[in-house]
Design an enzyme around this catalytic site. Sequence first.
Site, PDB file in Angstrom:
ATOM      1  N   SER A  31       0.825  -1.209   0.000  1.00 52.16           N
ATOM      2  CA  SER A  31       0.000   0.000   0.000  1.00 52.16           C
ATOM      3  C   SER A  31       0.856   1.254   0.000  1.00 52.16           C
ATOM      4  O   SER A  31       1.715   1.425   0.865  1.00 52.16           O
ATOM      5  CB  SER A  31      -0.861   0.069   1.270  1.00 52.16           C
ATOM      6  N   HIS A  62      -4.486   0.339  -4.502  1.00 52.88           N
ATOM      7  CA  HIS A  62      -3.691  -0.812  -4.940  1.00 52.88           C
ATOM      8  C   HIS A  62      -3.884  -0.968  -6.446  1.00 52.88           C
ATOM      9  O   HIS A  62      -4.916  -1.443  -6.892  1.00 52.88           O
ATOM     10  CB  HIS A  62      -4.163  -2.106  -4.269  1.00 52.88           C
ATOM     11  N   HIS A  84      -5.486  -9.441  -0.900  1.00 55.85           N
ATOM     12  CA  HIS A  84      -5.419  -9.772   0.525  1.00 55.85           C
ATOM     13  C   HIS A  84      -6.504 -10.793   0.890  1.00 55.85           C
ATOM     14  O   HIS A  84      -7.556 -10.834   0.249  1.00 55.85           O
ATOM     15  CB  HIS A  84      -5.644  -8.518   1.370  1.00 55.85           C
ATOM     16  N   TYR A  86      -8.387 -10.546   3.401  1.00 58.64           N
ATOM     17  CA  TYR A  86      -9.599  -9.836   3.874  1.00 58.64           C
ATOM     18  C   TYR A  86     -10.548  -9.443   2.741  1.00 58.64           C
ATOM     19  O   TYR A  86     -11.690  -9.089   2.981  1.00 58.64           O
ATOM     20  CB  TYR A  86      -9.243  -8.614   4.739  1.00 58.64           C
ATOM     21  N   GLU A  87     -10.058  -9.501   1.508  1.00 59.53           N
ATOM     22  CA  GLU A  87     -10.943  -9.226   0.374  1.00 59.53           C
ATOM     23  C   GLU A  87     -11.809 -10.441   0.060  1.00 59.53           C
ATOM     24  O   GLU A  87     -12.697 -10.371  -0.794  1.00 59.53           O
ATOM     25  CB  GLU A  87     -10.119  -8.853  -0.861  1.00 59.53           C
ATOM     26  N   ALA A 114       2.585  -1.880   4.116  1.00 61.15           N
ATOM     27  CA  ALA A 114       2.324  -0.806   5.074  1.00 61.15           C
ATOM     28  C   ALA A 114       1.968  -1.498   6.381  1.00 61.15           C
ATOM     29  O   ALA A 114       1.279  -2.526   6.373  1.00 61.15           O
ATOM     30  CB  ALA A 114       1.166   0.051   4.594  1.00 61.15           C
ATOM     31  N   MET A 218      -1.697  -6.697   7.507  1.00 59.89           N
ATOM     32  CA  MET A 218      -2.698  -7.655   7.003  1.00 59.89           C
ATOM     33  C   MET A 218      -2.222  -8.388   5.755  1.00 59.89           C
ATOM     34  O   MET A 218      -3.037  -8.872   4.969  1.00 59.89           O
ATOM     35  CB  MET A 218      -3.999  -6.904   6.684  1.00 59.89           C
ATOM     36  N   SER A 219      -0.922  -8.472   5.563  1.00 59.09           N
ATOM     37  CA  SER A 219      -0.439  -9.123   4.331  1.00 59.09           C
ATOM     38  C   SER A 219       0.846  -9.888   4.627  1.00 59.09           C
ATOM     39  O   SER A 219       1.120 -10.249   5.766  1.00 59.09           O
ATOM     40  CB  SER A 219      -0.182  -8.058   3.264  1.00 59.09           C
ATOM     41  N   ASN A 242       1.488   4.342  10.561  1.00 51.62           N
ATOM     42  CA  ASN A 242       0.743   4.885  11.713  1.00 51.62           C
ATOM     43  C   ASN A 242       1.166   4.154  12.975  1.00 51.62           C
ATOM     44  O   ASN A 242       1.577   3.002  12.906  1.00 51.62           O
ATOM     45  CB  ASN A 242      -0.766   4.673  11.484  1.00 51.62           C
ATOM     46  N   HIS A 254      -7.626   5.021   7.045  1.00 50.10           N
ATOM     47  CA  HIS A 254      -6.941   4.476   5.861  1.00 50.10           C
ATOM     48  C   HIS A 254      -6.317   5.579   5.004  1.00 50.10           C
ATOM     49  O   HIS A 254      -5.251   5.385   4.427  1.00 50.10           O
ATOM     50  CB  HIS A 254      -7.910   3.624   5.034  1.00 50.10           C
TER      51      HIS A 254
HETATM   52  N1  HPA Z   1      -2.914  -2.366  11.439  1.00 47.77           N
HETATM   53  C1  HPA Z   1      -3.012  -3.293  10.458  1.00 47.77           C
HETATM   54  N2  HPA Z   1      -2.620  -3.077   9.216  1.00 47.77           N
HETATM   55  C2  HPA Z   1      -2.092  -1.880   8.928  1.00 47.77           C
HETATM   56  C3  HPA Z   1      -1.961  -0.870   9.890  1.00 47.77           C
HETATM   57  C4  HPA Z   1      -2.396  -1.130  11.222  1.00 47.77           C
HETATM   58  O1  HPA Z   1      -2.310  -0.297  12.133  1.00 47.77           O
HETATM   59  N3  HPA Z   1      -1.399   0.206   9.270  1.00 47.77           N
HETATM   60  C5  HPA Z   1      -1.193  -0.154   7.976  1.00 47.77           C
HETATM   61  N4  HPA Z   1      -1.613  -1.410   7.761  1.00 47.77           N
END
Ligand code: HPA
Length: 282
Positions: A31, A62, A84, A86-87, A114, A218-219, A242, A254
Amino acid sequence: MTDLYQQASEAAAFLSEKTALKPRLGIILGSGLGEFADSVEDAVAVPYADIPHFPQSTVEGHQGRMVLGTVGGVPVAVMQGRVHAYEGYRMDEVTFPVRVLALLGVRQLVVTNAAGGIDTSYSPGAIVAIRDHINLTGTNAALGRNDSRFGVVPGTGLRFFDMTTAYDAGLRELAVNTAAEQGWTMQSGVYLAVLGPSYETPAEIRAFRVLGADLVGMSTVHEVIVARHMGLQVLGLSLVTNPAAGVIDAPLNHLEVMEVGVQAAKRFGALLTALVPQIAAT
Ligand code: HPA
């Protein structure tokens, strides 16, 4: 019904007809890091939609294309965007591109993402080398019947395979040294993967810290598992977008995650450009 190996072989054959280059190194851009693909030289870009059996991302930010070309003279295959779990994609779909890269001839893989920073010493925009991972997604990409034909490196493709050296120490050292040459300090950390798509709760982040995690995302872990099944050498890089939930007193968003990617893209690009020829020379 064609099986996964045949499908991945078809996709690899399709891609190898698009270029005379033989990529030895693959790069998956996470990302906000997709911009690097624009710096690839002698580039041929192939939309995922055109590649047989290739999954396509539904997430904004993406892009979905494979860029075949060179970086510092090294033939590479760069994935601009990934899918991903989650998709709603199955494990074999999430990791299909890594299977294809290996069949295309790739033996070294740079996986980027990310991530949220659990370690409070990371500031947003930090690029961290992944030292190891904790897979809390509740599933495993090597689930199902083992297909030893995927063992592209002799002695791999096994039912049970080692993960003690999943993230190659030598490649990580190259990354840390290259960052130092470029005037900044690259830390290393443990990446914990969750399924998503909800961000974590503050209680989960506190628990993950106790477990030994420095980064959350998440990847990546599924791709790395499959890469190791096939014997590829892996370098993992996280862009900390973050502080993870509850680390500071603010909600997660996001758009902010994407914005930090844009700002860090230059440093990330310079790092990869210098790093790719060194990795390929190992
Ligand atoms: N959590 C999960 N996935 C992420 C985060 C997060 O804080 N930041 C970027 N991808």
